[in-house]
Design an enzyme around this catalytic site. Sequence first.
Site, mmCIF file in Angstrom:
data_model
loop_
_atom_site.group_PDB
_atom_site.id
_atom_site.type_symbol
_atom_site.label_atom_id
_atom_site.label_comp_id
_atom_site.label_asym_id
_atom_site.label_seq_id
_atom_site.Cartn_x
_atom_site.Cartn_y
_atom_site.Cartn_z
ATOM 1 N N TYR A 1 -23.864 3.107 -36.227
ATOM 2 C CA TYR A 1 -23.994 1.661 -36.430
ATOM 3 C C TYR A 1 -24.899 1.436 -37.644
ATOM 4 O O TYR A 1 -25.777 2.239 -37.924
ATOM 5 C CB TYR A 1 -24.582 0.983 -35.186
ATOM 6 C CG TYR A 1 -23.626 0.935 -34.000
ATOM 7 C CD1 TYR A 1 -23.336 2.094 -33.282
ATOM 8 C CD2 TYR A 1 -23.017 -0.253 -33.600
ATOM 9 C CE1 TYR A 1 -22.468 2.059 -32.197
ATOM 10 C CE2 TYR A 1 -22.149 -0.295 -32.517
ATOM 11 C CZ TYR A 1 -21.877 0.863 -31.817
ATOM 12 O OH TYR A 1 -21.009 0.831 -30.749
ATOM 13 N N GLU A 2 -24.694 0.322 -38.335
ATOM 14 C CA GLU A 2 -25.353 0.161 -39.636
ATOM 15 C C GLU A 2 -26.866 -0.012 -39.530
ATOM 16 O O GLU A 2 -27.557 0.027 -40.542
ATOM 17 C CB GLU A 2 -24.729 -0.994 -40.423
ATOM 18 C CG GLU A 2 -24.943 -2.355 -39.820
ATOM 19 C CD GLU A 2 -24.093 -3.422 -40.513
ATOM 20 O OE1 GLU A 2 -23.218 -3.075 -41.313
ATOM 21 O OE2 GLU A 2 -24.322 -4.597 -40.228
ATOM 22 N N SER A 3 -27.387 -0.171 -38.320
ATOM 23 C CA SER A 3 -28.839 -0.240 -38.148
ATOM 24 C C SER A 3 -29.497 1.115 -38.379
ATOM 25 O O SER A 3 -30.719 1.226 -38.282
ATOM 26 C CB SER A 3 -29.171 -0.744 -36.751
ATOM 27 O OG SER A 3 -28.521 0.045 -35.775
ATOM 28 N N GLY A 4 -28.702 2.149 -38.636
ATOM 29 C CA GLY A 4 -29.277 3.461 -38.918
ATOM 30 C C GLY A 4 -29.175 4.437 -37.767
ATOM 31 O O GLY A 4 -29.678 5.555 -37.850
#
Lengths: 264, 285
Positions: free
Chosen positions: A52-55
């Site tokens: 997920y793009e939150s890392g």
Amino acid sequence: MSGLGFTPNEMMTIAASRALGNDDVCFVGIGAPSAACNVARLTHAPGITLIYESGTIGTAPDVLPLSIGDGELCETAVTTVAVPEMFRYWLQGGRISIGFLGAAQLDKFGNINTTVIGDYFHPKTRLPGGGGAPEIATSSKEIYITMAQTRRGMVEKIDFFTSFGHGEGGDHRQRLGIDTAGPTLLITDLAIWRPDPATKEFTVVSLHPGVTRQQVQETCGWMVKFAAALDETPPPSELELKTLRDLQARTKAAHEGSGKGKAA
Amino acid sequence: MVKFLPLKQAVAENLNNGDSVAFEGFTHLIPTAAAHEAIRQGFRDLTLIRMTPDLIYDQMIGMGMAKKIIFSYVGNPGVGLLRRARDAIENGFPRSIEVEEHSHAGMANAYEAGAAGLPCAVFRGYRGAGLAAVNPNIKSVTCPFTGEVLAAVPSIRPDVTFIHAQKADKKGNVLVEGIIGIQKEAVLAARRAVVTVEEVVDNFDDLHPNLTVLPRWTIAAISVVPGGSHPSYAHGYYARDNAAYLEWDEIAADREKFQAWMQANVIEKSADDFAARVEHLRKAA
């Protein structure tokens, strides 16, 4: 869809989950893609890497996150990296096999708009915008798209190119120097679509059980092309359906449970 | 050198009318208490910078504090649209705001370039994307070695950055853990940084050596505000209040309802009210 024992949305999520494999490294969009990716992980693809793009890399949430940055994602991840690292090393660095996106507006070449309805500078509706999508769409090796069909959503011409699919079709990606495959699969609540090898226009290759060609056309804003040999999507198995419904029940309970109703 | 200050004083000393300011937090550790203090102090003409503007910028825009917003995702994460921001962009209410829109990759690279002291960021981005045509700050450069055309955006250098973090030690060093987002870059890119923390501990002697610690000399002020990132969350302290994000969709949909909510929950409250808001979320963390 009372007679079939599953809803069109359930069929969509399950059909999308089947497209994912154990060795995939998948950059997950929130909403429908997130559900499909986690059903895949909980059924036939336990080894899949979900990012997920939150890392959060290699995450395995027990409930579906409401946002791309819910704590559950970090707690179950193999590692959590900073956002610049996420986009630079992992996405731009070419580590993602599949970018999985949803869309507010989609055209037949897989171009997506989640930015505005109407003119950019004087929008009728200001949508949230692209977030990570512009670079996910061009740096992932290929792109899967999932959305429920409506004439408002699937349009002849999108209002804004939030993320680039096949542009005007054909070799438009190559002409822009983009060397990744772009959209290779579209899964809707009614059908499975793949781009024509030459024109890159999305073509229906499989109808979900009980769905007619007419239904697909009535809910799509462009003139739909159907493959000569049209398949029927296998209906959800008991395991797939149970996995999806359990996941959604856990998700509902978790999100309502943390609410203020339970406070004080 | 860092000072421990009450939040009211930390905000008053570091934020000015007309500043460019980042209240950062990528869905986690969102500095809500600091934003609410800025709202109470009534700053004007701010340039608000943030990847995911979220509820606090919806609130600041709705209160008429912003002249410009620089962002990459103007949504309520997992819920939908930001309705006060929409009202400003679509209808100019309560004032029109200037919009500078990027992708996440663009913003993340721009913060990193700011922290690195560079004038711009270079990356492979915006190919075929419509933003490049509507945002004059998205340009391109040609790699002098390969000839590849790459995207370039100006670095982000806020006048002041606010973040929320788990803890500080007594000297004022700060620990951020969990989803660390863009916090470190946003602090190091800014001229001044203010950090709210859940708690202060004696020392960080037993921490893993690679944890994200911001040395005390990178920070102007620290304020202790338990619960200060509600309705976001603080990893290890309390869970995200997802219901509050869902409720915000209704509150922000109506101009009067929004004003009434802001009066009751921000204007008439203080930083001390945050601890109670996360009490029911602590066990779930």
